[in-house]
Design a protein around this motif. Structure first.
Motif, mmCIF file in Angstrom:
data_model
loop_
_atom_site.group_PDB
_atom_site.id
_atom_site.type_symbol
_atom_site.label_atom_id
_atom_site.label_comp_id
_atom_site.label_asym_id
_atom_site.label_seq_id
_atom_site.Cartn_x
_atom_site.Cartn_y
_atom_site.Cartn_z
ATOM 1 N N LEU A 62 -9.227 6.126 -2.421
ATOM 2 C CA LEU A 62 -10.293 5.456 -1.677
ATOM 3 C C LEU A 62 -10.019 3.962 -1.558
ATOM 4 C CD1 LEU A 62 -13.457 7.255 -3.063
ATOM 5 C CD2 LEU A 62 -12.492 7.447 -0.777
ATOM 6 N N PHE A 63 -9.508 3.383 -2.623
ATOM 7 C CA PHE A 63 -9.191 1.961 -2.603
ATOM 8 C C PHE A 63 -8.111 1.673 -1.560
ATOM 9 C CE2 PHE A 63 -8.823 -2.266 -4.074
ATOM 10 C CZ PHE A 63 -7.478 -2.570 -4.077
ATOM 11 N N ARG A 96 0.832 -1.209 0.000
ATOM 12 C CA ARG A 96 0.000 0.000 0.000
ATOM 13 C C ARG A 96 0.861 1.252 0.000
ATOM 14 N NH1 ARG A 96 -2.555 -2.254 4.383
ATOM 15 N NH2 ARG A 96 -4.031 -3.786 3.655
ATOM 16 N N GLU A 97 1.917 1.250 0.804
ATOM 17 C CA GLU A 97 2.806 2.409 0.855
ATOM 18 C C GLU A 97 3.494 2.634 -0.487
ATOM 19 O OE1 GLU A 97 5.462 1.824 4.129
ATOM 20 O OE2 GLU A 97 3.856 1.955 5.614
ATOM 21 N N ARG A 98 3.945 1.547 -1.108
ATOM 22 C CA ARG A 98 4.588 1.651 -2.419
ATOM 23 C C ARG A 98 3.617 2.217 -3.451
ATOM 24 N NH1 ARG A 98 5.239 -3.787 -5.341
ATOM 25 N NH2 ARG A 98 3.026 -3.332 -5.499
ATOM 26 N N ASP A 99 2.392 1.706 -3.433
ATOM 27 C CA ASP A 99 1.388 2.158 -4.388
ATOM 28 C C ASP A 99 1.003 3.617 -4.142
ATOM 29 O OD1 ASP A 99 1.508 -0.379 -5.404
ATOM 30 O OD2 ASP A 99 -0.398 -1.030 -4.536
ATOM 31 N N ALA A 100 0.882 4.001 -2.873
ATOM 32 C CA ALA A 100 0.541 5.386 -2.555
ATOM 33 C C ALA A 100 1.638 6.324 -3.020
ATOM 34 C CB ALA A 100 0.312 5.543 -1.060
ATOM 35 N N LYS A 101 2.890 5.925 -2.836
ATOM 36 C CA LYS A 101 4.024 6.749 -3.281
ATOM 37 C C LYS A 101 4.000 6.900 -4.809
ATOM 38 C CE LYS A 101 9.019 7.089 -3.140
ATOM 39 N NZ LYS A 101 10.283 6.436 -2.753
ATOM 40 N N ALA A 102 3.725 5.804 -5.501
ATOM 41 C CA ALA A 102 3.656 5.852 -6.958
ATOM 42 C C ALA A 102 2.538 6.783 -7.418
ATOM 43 C CB ALA A 102 3.452 4.448 -7.524
ATOM 44 N N LEU A 103 1.390 6.739 -6.733
ATOM 45 C CA LEU A 103 0.276 7.620 -7.092
ATOM 46 C C LEU A 103 0.631 9.085 -6.847
ATOM 47 C CD1 LEU A 103 -2.805 5.652 -5.763
ATOM 48 C CD2 LEU A 103 -2.276 6.194 -8.130
ATOM 49 N N GLN A 104 1.326 9.357 -5.742
ATOM 50 C CA GLN A 104 1.730 10.729 -5.460
ATOM 51 C C GLN A 104 2.705 11.241 -6.513
ATOM 52 O OE1 GLN A 104 3.291 10.465 -1.516
ATOM 53 N NE2 GLN A 104 1.279 10.610 -0.532
ATOM 54 N N GLU A 105 3.647 10.393 -6.920
ATOM 55 C CA GLU A 105 4.594 10.786 -7.969
ATOM 56 C C GLU A 105 3.866 11.046 -9.288
ATOM 57 O OE1 GLU A 105 7.449 7.642 -8.039
ATOM 58 O OE2 GLU A 105 8.403 8.299 -6.182
ATOM 59 N N LYS A 106 2.898 10.202 -9.589
ATOM 60 C CA LYS A 106 2.120 10.370 -10.816
ATOM 61 C C LYS A 106 1.335 11.678 -10.781
ATOM 62 C CE LYS A 106 -1.390 7.993 -13.581
ATOM 63 N NZ LYS A 106 -2.274 6.824 -13.653
ATOM 64 N N ALA A 107 0.738 11.974 -9.622
ATOM 65 C CA ALA A 107 -0.031 13.214 -9.487
ATOM 66 C C ALA A 107 0.877 14.428 -9.612
ATOM 67 C CB ALA A 107 -0.752 13.233 -8.144
ATOM 68 N N HIS A 123 -8.201 13.267 -12.170
ATOM 69 C CA HIS A 123 -8.495 13.489 -10.763
ATOM 70 C C HIS A 123 -9.460 12.439 -10.219
ATOM 71 C CE1 HIS A 123 -6.123 17.011 -10.270
ATOM 72 N NE2 HIS A 123 -6.659 17.556 -11.349
ATOM 73 N N LYS A 124 -10.391 11.994 -11.033
ATOM 74 C CA LYS A 124 -11.312 10.927 -10.616
ATOM 75 C C LYS A 124 -10.516 9.652 -10.386
ATOM 76 C CE LYS A 124 -15.495 8.545 -12.122
ATOM 77 N NZ LYS A 124 -15.029 7.191 -12.126
ATOM 78 N N GLU A 125 -9.539 9.384 -11.242
ATOM 79 C CA GLU A 125 -8.706 8.201 -11.110
ATOM 80 C C GLU A 125 -7.899 8.247 -9.807
ATOM 81 O OE1 GLU A 125 -6.686 6.816 -14.805
ATOM 82 O OE2 GLU A 125 -4.907 7.209 -13.603
ATOM 83 N N ILE A 126 -7.343 9.401 -9.472
ATOM 84 C CA ILE A 126 -6.576 9.565 -8.232
ATOM 85 C C ILE A 126 -7.492 9.381 -7.023
ATOM 86 C CG2 ILE A 126 -5.307 11.227 -6.810
ATOM 87 C CD1 ILE A 126 -3.694 10.106 -9.092
ATOM 88 N N ARG A 127 -8.676 9.984 -7.071
ATOM 89 C CA ARG A 127 -9.615 9.862 -5.958
ATOM 90 C C ARG A 127 -10.006 8.406 -5.736
ATOM 91 N NH1 ARG A 127 -15.053 11.458 -7.573
ATOM 92 N NH2 ARG A 127 -15.136 9.257 -7.967
ATOM 93 N N ASP A 128 -10.337 7.721 -6.815
ATOM 94 C CA ASP A 128 -10.734 6.325 -6.700
ATOM 95 C C ASP A 128 -9.589 5.467 -6.163
ATOM 96 O OD1 ASP A 128 -13.184 7.055 -7.677
ATOM 97 O OD2 ASP A 128 -12.847 6.267 -9.699
ATOM 98 N N SER A 129 -8.370 5.740 -6.595
ATOM 99 C CA SER A 129 -7.219 4.985 -6.112
ATOM 100 C C SER A 129 -6.987 5.243 -4.634
ATOM 101 C CB SER A 129 -5.965 5.366 -6.901
ATOM 102 O OG SER A 129 -6.135 5.055 -8.248
#
Length: 85
Positions: free
Chosen positions: A76-77, A35-46, A68-74
């Protein structure tokens, strides 16, 4: 008409073709680390997308909303995975 052992042979051939291409989540990480790895990847992408939009690279109006909808959904997941709603 009987098929004999054709089904069995087809199954064997299918297994031989697929080999060891089975999907596994064995990357050596715990769910929390994943989860931490995925969250970091999402933050870098954003951050990358924000930098691109700031430089005027956003020419597709509706694309920004979709992103932005994609980031929000991710997000929330990820939160739901931790048991926080």
């Amino acid at each position: 008409m009987t098929r004999g052992n054709q089904r069995e042979r087809d199954r064997e051939r299918a297994m031989a073709r697929s080999g060891s291409k089975t999907k596994t989540k064995d990357d050596g990480l715990t769910p929390e680390q994943r989860r931490e790895r995925d969250a970091k990847a999402l933050q870098e992408k954003a951050a990358k997308k924000a930098a691109q939009a700031a430089s005027g690279g956003d020419a597709g109006g509706d694309h920004n909303f979709t992103f932005h909808k994609e980031i929000r959904d991710s997000a929330l997941f990820i939160l739901r995975g931790r048991g926080e709603d």
